[in-house]
Motif scaffolding. Structure first.
Motif, PDB file in Angstrom:
ATOM      1  N   THR A 145       3.724   2.296  -0.452  1.00 47.92           N
ATOM      2  CA  THR A 145       2.989   3.557  -0.607  1.00 47.92           C
ATOM      3  C   THR A 145       1.631   3.462   0.085  1.00 47.92           C
ATOM      4  O   THR A 145       0.911   2.470  -0.064  1.00 47.92           O
ATOM      5  CB  THR A 145       2.773   3.890  -2.101  1.00 47.92           C
ATOM      6  OG1 THR A 145       4.029   3.919  -2.770  1.00 47.92           O
ATOM      7  CG2 THR A 145       2.081   5.242  -2.264  1.00 47.92           C
ATOM      8  N   ASN A 146       1.296   4.490   0.835  1.00 51.79           N
ATOM      9  CA  ASN A 146       0.020   4.520   1.550  1.00 51.79           C
ATOM     10  C   ASN A 146      -1.091   4.947   0.594  1.00 51.79           C
ATOM     11  O   ASN A 146      -1.128   6.099   0.149  1.00 51.79           O
ATOM     12  CB  ASN A 146       0.127   5.492   2.732  1.00 51.79           C
ATOM     13  CG  ASN A 146      -1.201   5.711   3.438  1.00 51.79           C
ATOM     14  OD1 ASN A 146      -2.179   5.034   3.170  1.00 51.79           O
ATOM     15  ND2 ASN A 146      -1.232   6.669   4.338  1.00 51.79           N
ATOM     16  N   VAL A 147      -2.005   4.033   0.281  1.00 50.42           N
ATOM     17  CA  VAL A 147      -3.121   4.321  -0.621  1.00 50.42           C
ATOM     18  C   VAL A 147      -4.436   4.030   0.098  1.00 50.42           C
ATOM     19  O   VAL A 147      -4.634   2.932   0.633  1.00 50.42           O
ATOM     20  CB  VAL A 147      -3.053   3.481  -1.913  1.00 50.42           C
ATOM     21  CG1 VAL A 147      -4.226   3.851  -2.835  1.00 50.42           C
ATOM     22  CG2 VAL A 147      -1.729   3.675  -2.622  1.00 50.42           C
ATOM     23  N   THR A 148      -5.325   5.017   0.115  1.00 49.34           N
ATOM     24  CA  THR A 148      -6.649   4.856   0.717  1.00 49.34           C
ATOM     25  C   THR A 148      -7.694   4.979  -0.381  1.00 49.34           C
ATOM     26  O   THR A 148      -7.698   5.955  -1.145  1.00 49.34           O
ATOM     27  CB  THR A 148      -6.900   5.931   1.784  1.00 49.34           C
ATOM     28  OG1 THR A 148      -5.872   5.846   2.782  1.00 49.34           O
ATOM     29  CG2 THR A 148      -8.256   5.736   2.443  1.00 49.34           C
ATOM     30  N   LEU A 149      -8.573   3.999  -0.458  1.00 43.62           N
ATOM     31  CA  LEU A 149      -9.617   3.983  -1.485  1.00 43.62           C
ATOM     32  C   LEU A 149     -10.981   4.183  -0.849  1.00 43.62           C
ATOM     33  O   LEU A 149     -11.366   3.454   0.068  1.00 43.62           O
ATOM     34  CB  LEU A 149      -9.586   2.648  -2.236  1.00 43.62           C
ATOM     35  CG  LEU A 149     -10.685   2.408  -3.278  1.00 43.62           C
ATOM     36  CD1 LEU A 149     -10.595   3.419  -4.415  1.00 43.62           C
ATOM     37  CD2 LEU A 149     -10.605   0.981  -3.817  1.00 43.62           C
TER      38      LEU A 149
END
Length: 330
Positions: A245-249
């Motif tokens: 899953t692509n997660v950007t923080l």
């Protein structure tokens, strides 16, 4: 660098700061007359920016301040809005109907309307009692207004020092964009065609995550996204995060940093596809660490300005194109 205009970046900052003295005069008159509360009102991106600043104000000011979505304010009302209220707004086009309706509602209640509207002849500008017009980012415009109110209340002792250093703000943001360019290009090349993007932010960057996902990725780039606050991440979203899953923080230098670090520590246990954009990694020459918290949203905005450029290039999708927004009657 692709689509990089240093003069435009500096001009946006300088035009807003050039109006500071006039804003101070207007704020002083309001304070001398007396007011009960301030309403920060926006919708979409302008609401998100107001949310960023509200996150700071709650912990630094005793002024009675309310944050309102323009459409919700008109529909729901607010019993605290009245003749001694100040409604603070920002808008680029001045043509957003929900904002115009909210301002008219505020005027019906006797509130003073105070804000920045870029287009002087727009419907919203015509409804704004204390009007300032210039190009530039909404956050700095709101900041100039609210710092003036804080100064009058004796709450921002470093006011003069902040504006001395703000003379370097344009160059500082240019430097951030230069430093962020390589990483943001790599991000765009890796994730530009992903089917789903999760953007997480906390504290002052909760609004940034919300704004970036909705106003940029969805509206301008036609990318499916969901924004999540760091505070809420562990109350639902974590259950649908998988290895790929692509997660950007978005990680800032404000009171929300600890929440972002909690998310950052947890994610590698369940996900191998994480990107962290941390404002602390980027330098702002001429700006002391003292003011990095206050400017965290502007630093992050400089970072995602470069994400935008590279996503636009990778996806071959000009960000100016709209199918429905301001195209259809709704």
């Amino acid at each position: 660098m692709l689509k990089f205009n240093e003069d435009a970046i500096k001009k946006d900052v300088e035009e807003t700061l050039a109006l500071r003295k006039d804003v101070e005069v207007a704020v002083k008159k309001i304070c001398e007359k007396g007011y009960d509360n301030i309403f920060l009102v926006g919708i979409g991106g302008t609401y998100a920016v107001a949310e960023e600043l509200m996150s700071y104000l709650k912990g630094h000011s005793k002024i009675e301040i309310y944050l309102e979505n323009a459409a919700d304010l008109t529909a729901e009302g607010n019993t605290k809005l009245g003749e001694k209220s100040v409604m603070v707004i920002t808008s680029a086009t001045g043509n957003t109907p929900e904002m115009t309706d909210a301002v008219r509602y505020g005027k019906e209640k006797g509130a003073t309307i105070f804000g920045f509207v870029d287009e002087k002849d727009s419907p919203l500008a015509k409804e704004t009692e204390i009007l300032f017009s210039c190009k530039g980012g909404a956050y700095l415009k709101l900041l100039v207004i609210m710092l003036a109110f804080m100064k009058e209340k004796g709450e921002f002792e470093l006011y003069d020092l902040f504006y001395q250093q703000a003379e370097s703000l344009g160059d500082a943001l240019i430097n951030v964009q230069k430093e962020a360019d390589k990483k943001t290009e790599e991000f765009a090349e890796k994730h530009g065609e992903d089917s789903m993007h999760y953007v997480v932010g906390g504290g002052m960057l909760k609004g940034a995550a919300y704004s970036y996902a909705m106003c940029y990725m969805e509206e301008m780039l036609w990318m499916r996204t969901k924004s999540i606050s760091c505070a809420d991440f562990f109350h639902g979203t974590l259950e649908i995060i998988e290895k790929d899953t692509n997660v950007t923080l978005f990680k800032g230098e404000d009171h929300g940093r600890a929440q972002a670090e909690r998310v950052e520590r947890f994610l590698p246990r369940i996900c191998d596809n994480i990107t962290v954009f941390d404002t602390k990694e980027y330098h702002t020459p001429g700006i002391d660490d003292t003011f990095r918290e206050l400017l965290t949203p502007m630093v992050m905005a400089a970072i995602y300005a470069r994400i935008n450029v590279h996503l636009e290039n990778v996806r071959k999708h000009p960000m100016e194109i709209r199918r429905y927004y301001h195209k259809l009657d709704y």
